[in-house]
Design a protein around this motif. Structure first.
Motif, PDB file in Angstrom:
ATOM      1  N   GLU A   7       0.821  -1.208   0.000  1.00 13.48           N
ATOM      2  CA  GLU A   7       0.000   0.000   0.000  1.00 13.48           C
ATOM      3  C   GLU A   7       0.860   1.265   0.000  1.00 13.48           C
ATOM      4  O   GLU A   7       0.502   2.271  -0.637  1.00 13.48           O
ATOM      5  N   ILE A   8       1.987   1.229   0.710  1.00 12.66           N
ATOM      6  CA  ILE A   8       2.888   2.390   0.719  1.00 12.66           C
ATOM      7  C   ILE A   8       3.329   2.732  -0.696  1.00 12.66           C
ATOM      8  O   ILE A   8       3.267   3.885  -1.128  1.00 12.66           O
ATOM      9  N   LEU A   9       3.757   1.708  -1.433  1.00 13.79           N
ATOM     10  CA  LEU A   9       4.214   1.947  -2.801  1.00 13.79           C
ATOM     11  C   LEU A   9       3.058   2.420  -3.685  1.00 13.79           C
ATOM     12  O   LEU A   9       3.242   3.285  -4.552  1.00 13.79           O
ATOM     13  N   GLN A  10       1.881   1.890  -3.451  1.00 15.71           N
ATOM     14  CA  GLN A  10       0.712   2.311  -4.222  1.00 15.71           C
ATOM     15  C   GLN A  10       0.427   3.796  -4.034  1.00 15.71           C
ATOM     16  O   GLN A  10      -0.043   4.464  -4.963  1.00 15.71           O
ATOM     17  N   MET A  11       0.711   4.313  -2.836  1.00 14.66           N
ATOM     18  CA  MET A  11       0.478   5.731  -2.565  1.00 14.66           C
ATOM     19  C   MET A  11       1.285   6.636  -3.501  1.00 14.66           C
ATOM     20  O   MET A  11       0.798   7.679  -3.943  1.00 14.66           O
ATOM     21  N   PHE A  12       2.522   6.225  -3.790  1.00 15.55           N
ATOM     22  CA  PHE A  12       3.359   7.036  -4.672  1.00 15.55           C
ATOM     23  C   PHE A  12       2.787   7.073  -6.087  1.00 15.55           C
ATOM     24  O   PHE A  12       2.924   8.082  -6.795  1.00 15.55           O
ATOM     25  N   TYR A  13       2.140   5.987  -6.469  1.00 21.09           N
ATOM     26  CA  TYR A  13       1.483   5.934  -7.788  1.00 21.09           C
ATOM     27  C   TYR A  13       0.207   6.770  -7.777  1.00 21.09           C
ATOM     28  O   TYR A  13      -0.023   7.578  -8.684  1.00 21.09           O
ATOM     29  N   ILE A  14      -0.626   6.586  -6.756  1.00 23.03           N
ATOM     30  CA  ILE A  14      -1.911   7.290  -6.679  1.00 23.03           C
ATOM     31  C   ILE A  14      -1.714   8.806  -6.715  1.00 23.03           C
ATOM     32  O   ILE A  14      -2.432   9.524  -7.411  1.00 23.03           O
ATOM     33  N   TYR A  15      -0.719   9.291  -5.963  1.00 20.34           N
ATOM     34  CA  TYR A  15      -0.519  10.739  -5.841  1.00 20.34           C
ATOM     35  C   TYR A  15       0.513  11.295  -6.820  1.00 20.34           C
ATOM     36  O   TYR A  15       0.832  12.482  -6.773  1.00 20.34           O
ATOM     37  N   SER A  16       1.006  10.439  -7.712  1.00 20.32           N
ATOM     38  CA  SER A  16       1.996  10.878  -8.717  1.00 20.32           C
ATOM     39  C   SER A  16       3.134  11.667  -8.062  1.00 20.32           C
ATOM     40  O   SER A  16       3.488  12.772  -8.502  1.00 20.32           O
ATOM     41  N   VAL A  17       3.692  11.106  -7.031  1.00 21.13           N
ATOM     42  CA  VAL A  17       4.757  11.785  -6.286  1.00 21.13           C
ATOM     43  C   VAL A  17       6.000  11.905  -7.177  1.00 21.13           C
ATOM     44  O   VAL A  17       6.474  10.908  -7.717  1.00 21.13           O
TER      45      VAL A  17
ATOM     46  N   ILE B   4      -0.716  17.152   1.275  1.00 23.88           N
ATOM     47  CA  ILE B   4      -1.742  16.144   1.570  1.00 23.88           C
ATOM     48  C   ILE B   4      -1.248  14.754   1.184  1.00 23.88           C
ATOM     49  O   ILE B   4      -1.439  13.787   1.923  1.00 23.88           O
ATOM     50  N   SER B   5      -0.592  14.665   0.043  1.00 18.34           N
ATOM     51  CA  SER B   5      -0.076  13.378  -0.427  1.00 18.34           C
ATOM     52  C   SER B   5       0.922  12.792   0.561  1.00 18.34           C
ATOM     53  O   SER B   5       0.848  11.606   0.926  1.00 18.34           O
ATOM     54  N   TRP B   6       1.854  13.623   0.999  1.00 16.04           N
ATOM     55  CA  TRP B   6       2.875  13.132   1.917  1.00 16.04           C
ATOM     56  C   TRP B   6       2.312  12.840   3.304  1.00 16.04           C
ATOM     57  O   TRP B   6       2.797  11.947   4.003  1.00 16.04           O
ATOM     58  N   ARG B   7       1.282  13.559   3.705  1.00 15.50           N
ATOM     59  CA  ARG B   7       0.623  13.214   4.971  1.00 15.50           C
ATOM     60  C   ARG B   7       0.098  11.782   4.912  1.00 15.50           C
ATOM     61  O   ARG B   7       0.244  11.015   5.869  1.00 15.50           O
ATOM     62  N   GLU B   8      -0.544  11.450   3.800  1.00 14.57           N
ATOM     63  CA  GLU B   8      -1.087  10.099   3.634  1.00 14.57           C
ATOM     64  C   GLU B   8       0.034   9.052   3.599  1.00 14.57           C
ATOM     65  O   GLU B   8      -0.098   7.963   4.158  1.00 14.57           O
ATOM     66  N   ILE B   9       1.118   9.386   2.934  1.00 13.17           N
ATOM     67  CA  ILE B   9       2.246   8.444   2.824  1.00 13.17           C
ATOM     68  C   ILE B   9       2.873   8.194   4.189  1.00 13.17           C
ATOM     69  O   ILE B   9       3.129   7.040   4.565  1.00 13.17           O
ATOM     70  N   TYR B  10       3.113   9.266   4.948  1.00 14.22           N
ATOM     71  CA  TYR B  10       3.706   9.088   6.274  1.00 14.22           C
ATOM     72  C   TYR B  10       2.773   8.308   7.209  1.00 14.22           C
ATOM     73  O   TYR B  10       3.225   7.489   8.006  1.00 14.22           O
ATOM     74  N   ALA B  11       1.469   8.577   7.082  1.00  9.49           N
ATOM     75  CA  ALA B  11       0.506   7.829   7.901  1.00  9.49           C
ATOM     76  C   ALA B  11       0.537   6.350   7.536  1.00  9.49           C
ATOM     77  O   ALA B  11       0.437   5.473   8.411  1.00  9.49           O
TER      78      ALA B  11
END
Length: 206
Positions: free
Chosen positions: A92-102, A175-182
């Protein structure tokens, strides 16, 4: 210990090894991060997660057929699901980088991921000892070490979130990084939940 009992402990060790493999791969992805290659990274990570799912299903099938188990079947089932949850959260952590186009990686995220690897290494050691939990002299210290890493990650989470909110000027990226850190913190918590479950099982059976 009955010969058939070894399956349960070997299955749990196999699940933990896959969590560690996923965590090591996450660090590799973040250290050499390329947003253009994120889909390929996700496919490789999902392959690891799928193998972890197979381990969980194998445990479920064995427990459904078993007449007697080395510890309560509910405890084995809980451990199996909690270990699978660790691997799920790493994916899920890796998926976050895809979802938010980090576009790039914060150094703190790499440090966080390395601590997840450390937690998974300790879980591997813990599961290797679990089969002999009535005689092991190492289990208590391993549980304490996992708790120590979790506390380190709590501090890293707070410092990372403070830096994010005080320095970032991009609202969407914040917001994206807040979600990633969480998500990173949740993964470490999942590792601690496994160790706490092991501690509870030991208390019930000794």
């Amino acid at each position: 210990m009955a010969k058939g009992d070894k399956f349960y402990f070997e299955n749990l060790m196999g699940s933990t090894a896959l969590s560690k493999e996923a965590a090591v791969y996450l660090v590799s992805c973040l250290e050499s991060y390329d947003p253009e290659k994120i889909q390929n990274m996700l496919e490789l990570m999902h392959g690891i997660e799928h193998k972890a799912d197979i381990k969980k299903h194998e445990m479920n099938e064995a427990l459904a057929k078993a007449f007697v188990t080395p510890v309560d079947r509910e405890d084995l089932d809980m451990l199996s699901h909690q270990l699978d949850d660790v691997t799920d959260k790493i994916e899920e952590i890796l998926q976050m980088f895809y979802i938010y186009s980090v576009p790039s990686i914060h150094p703190a995220a790499v440090e966080f991921a390395k601590r997840i690897v450390r937690c998974c290494e300790l879980l591997c050691d813990l599961m290797a000892e679990f089969e002999n939990f009535k005689r092991s002299k190492k289990i208590h210290n391993l549980i304490v070490q996992i708790n120590d890493v979790e506390e380190e990650c709590d501090k890293l989470y707070l410092s990372s979130m403070r830096e994010l909110t005080t320095t970032s000027r991009d609202v969407l990226l914040t917001i994206s990084w807040r979600e990633i850190y969480a998500c990173l913190e949740s993964c470490v918590d999942a590792c601690e939940h496994v160790s706490e479950c092991v501690g509870t099982v030991i208390m019930k059976n000794t």
